[in-house]
Enzyme design. Sequence first.
Site, PDB file in Angstrom:
ATOM      1  N   THR A   1      -0.980  -0.594   1.132  1.00 20.33           N
ATOM      2  CA  THR A   1      -2.423  -0.400   1.194  1.00 20.33           C
ATOM      3  C   THR A   1      -2.826   0.532   2.323  1.00 20.33           C
ATOM      4  O   THR A   1      -3.833   1.232   2.249  1.00 20.33           O
ATOM      5  CB  THR A   1      -3.120  -1.776   1.348  1.00 20.33           C
ATOM      6  OG1 THR A   1      -2.827  -2.536   0.181  1.00 20.33           O
ATOM      7  CG2 THR A   1      -4.621  -1.665   1.494  1.00 20.33           C
TER       8      THR A   1
ATOM      9  N   SER B   1       4.355  -2.471  -2.159  1.00 20.66           N
ATOM     10  CA  SER B   1       5.528  -3.200  -1.660  1.00 20.66           C
ATOM     11  C   SER B   1       5.948  -4.353  -2.558  1.00 20.66           C
ATOM     12  O   SER B   1       7.032  -4.918  -2.376  1.00 20.66           O
ATOM     13  CB  SER B   1       5.306  -3.687  -0.227  1.00 20.66           C
ATOM     14  OG  SER B   1       4.528  -4.862  -0.200  1.00 20.66           O
TER      15      SER B   1
ATOM     16  N   THR C   1       1.641  -4.993   2.701  1.00 22.60           N
ATOM     17  CA  THR C   1       1.674  -6.313   3.342  1.00 22.60           C
ATOM     18  C   THR C   1       2.303  -7.392   2.437  1.00 22.60           C
ATOM     19  O   THR C   1       2.713  -8.434   2.932  1.00 22.60           O
ATOM     20  CB  THR C   1       0.252  -6.769   3.738  1.00 22.60           C
ATOM     21  OG1 THR C   1      -0.540  -6.885   2.558  1.00 22.60           O
ATOM     22  CG2 THR C   1      -0.376  -5.809   4.721  1.00 22.60           C
ATOM     23  N   ASP C   2       2.365  -7.125   1.121  1.00 23.78           N
ATOM     24  CA  ASP C   2       2.820  -8.179   0.202  1.00 23.78           C
ATOM     25  C   ASP C   2       4.239  -8.670   0.496  1.00 23.78           C
ATOM     26  O   ASP C   2       4.513  -9.867   0.425  1.00 23.78           O
ATOM     27  CB  ASP C   2       2.738  -7.693  -1.252  1.00 23.78           C
ATOM     28  CG  ASP C   2       1.299  -7.687  -1.764  1.00 23.78           C
ATOM     29  OD1 ASP C   2       0.395  -8.054  -0.993  1.00 23.78           O
ATOM     30  OD2 ASP C   2       1.081  -7.313  -2.935  1.00 23.78           O
TER      31      ASP C   2
HETATM   32  C1  SIN Z   1       1.389  -3.693  -1.010  1.00 21.63           C
HETATM   33  O1  SIN Z   1       1.966  -4.648  -0.537  1.00 21.63           O
HETATM   34  O2  SIN Z   1       1.944  -2.587  -1.149  1.00 21.63           O
HETATM   35  C2  SIN Z   1      -0.015  -3.819  -1.487  1.00 21.63           C
HETATM   36  C3  SIN Z   1      -0.824  -4.756  -0.717  1.00 21.63           C
HETATM   37  C4  SIN Z   1      -0.979  -4.409   0.748  1.00 21.63           C
HETATM   38  O3  SIN Z   1      -0.375  -3.510   1.299  1.00 21.63           O
HETATM   39  O4  SIN Z   1      -1.790  -5.115   1.390  1.00 21.63           O
END
Ligand code: SIN
Length: 348
Positions: A36, A84, A115-116
Site C-alpha cells: 500500500t 504482499s 502490511t498484510d
Molecule cells: C499489501 O499487503 O500489499 C496490501 C495491504 C497493505 O500494504 O497494507
Amino acid sequence: MKKIFTMTLLLLLCTTISVCNAQQLPKIAILATGGTIAGSTDAGGTATTGYTAGVLTIDTLIKAVPEITKIAKISGEQICNIDSSNMTDEIWLKLAKRINTLLKSVDGIVITHGTDTMEETAYFLNLVIKSDKPVVLVGAMRPATAISADGPKNLYNAVALAGSKSAKGKGVMIAMDDTILGARDGVKTNTLQTSTFKALNSGPLGIIIDGKPFFYSSASRPHTINSEFDVSNLNTLPKVDILYTYSNDGSKVAAEAFLKAGAKGLVVAGSGAGSIHENQKNYLLDTAKNKQAVIVRSSRVGSGYVPDAKDGILNADNLNPQKARVLLMLALTKTSDPKQIQDMFNKY
Ligand code: SIN
C-alpha cells in the site's frame, strides 16, 4: 580585498562542512517490494480501500520524501512490486541474499513492504540475516494517493531508524505509526487502522519521535548473527501449510490434501491454547507418529503461550500460526527430527 578574502574563506569552510556532513551520513539502501505504501487509486484522496497495491516505483517513493536525503545517503532497488498477500518463498530468498550482500557495504537497510504479510517476511529475515546492522520493514495502511497518507512519515522514520547507531543489534524491526516493533512479536492486528501493528506478547521495542528512535526494550530471542539458519545456498524452502480448527471440524480432508501436495510440515491454528477437533487431531497424531510430516500446534487466538501436550504434536510457544510456519520451514532446512525442532521453537 580583505572582505573578499574573508568571504571566500567562509564559503570554503561552509562547502567543506557540508561535504563532511554528507560523508558522515549513514548509507541506507531502500529495497522496494510493493504494498500500500506504493499503492494508488483514481478514486480520489478520500479513498482508503479499493486501491491497487504495488504500483509506484522505488524512485517515486524516494522523490516523494526528499527529507530522507538529508538524514542518509540513499540508494534504491526494486526487488518486486506486488500486493504482499502474493508474497512467495522465491522473493524471500532473493531479498535475504540481496540484504546479506548489501550489508557488507551499507549501514542499514529499509524494506518497503505491504502490511498484510510484513510480519512473516520480518520474522523470516530476522532468522536468516547475517549482520547486526539495522534492517527495517516499513509500509502504509493508506495508499500514496490518500489524504493524510501514512507512507511518507513511516518511510522517513524507517530511514532514520536504519541509520541510527542505537538500532544496531536489535534484529530485524518493523517501523509503523511512530512505533518500533521486533520482527518476532510484531503482528498486524487491525484490517484498516494506521495503528495496526502491535506486539501482543511482549510490547513494542520503542518509539520514533521526529526521526529519533527511543528504545525501551530488546528482542529476547536469538536473531540475525545468533541464528543458526542460513539460506545462502538455498533456491527453495520446504513446503509447510497451515490448517485451521473450528466447531464441527471433523475432517482430515485439508490435512490429507496438503500432505499429498508435498507438505513436509503442518501448523495447526488450534482453538484456545492449541486444541484441535478430535477427528482432525487423530489423523494428525498418526501423521506425526508415522513421521510423514512434522506437526506444530499454534493458536488462532492471536496471542499467548501454547502448552506442550506431549502427544507427538509439537508446540509453537507463543508464535501465531503464520510465524510458526516460518520457523518450521527454516527448521526443516536443517532437520526433520521432532525433538530438535521442538528445541528450535523453545529457542527462537
Ligand atoms: C499489501 O499487503 O500489499 C496490501 C495491504 C497493505 O500494504 O497494507
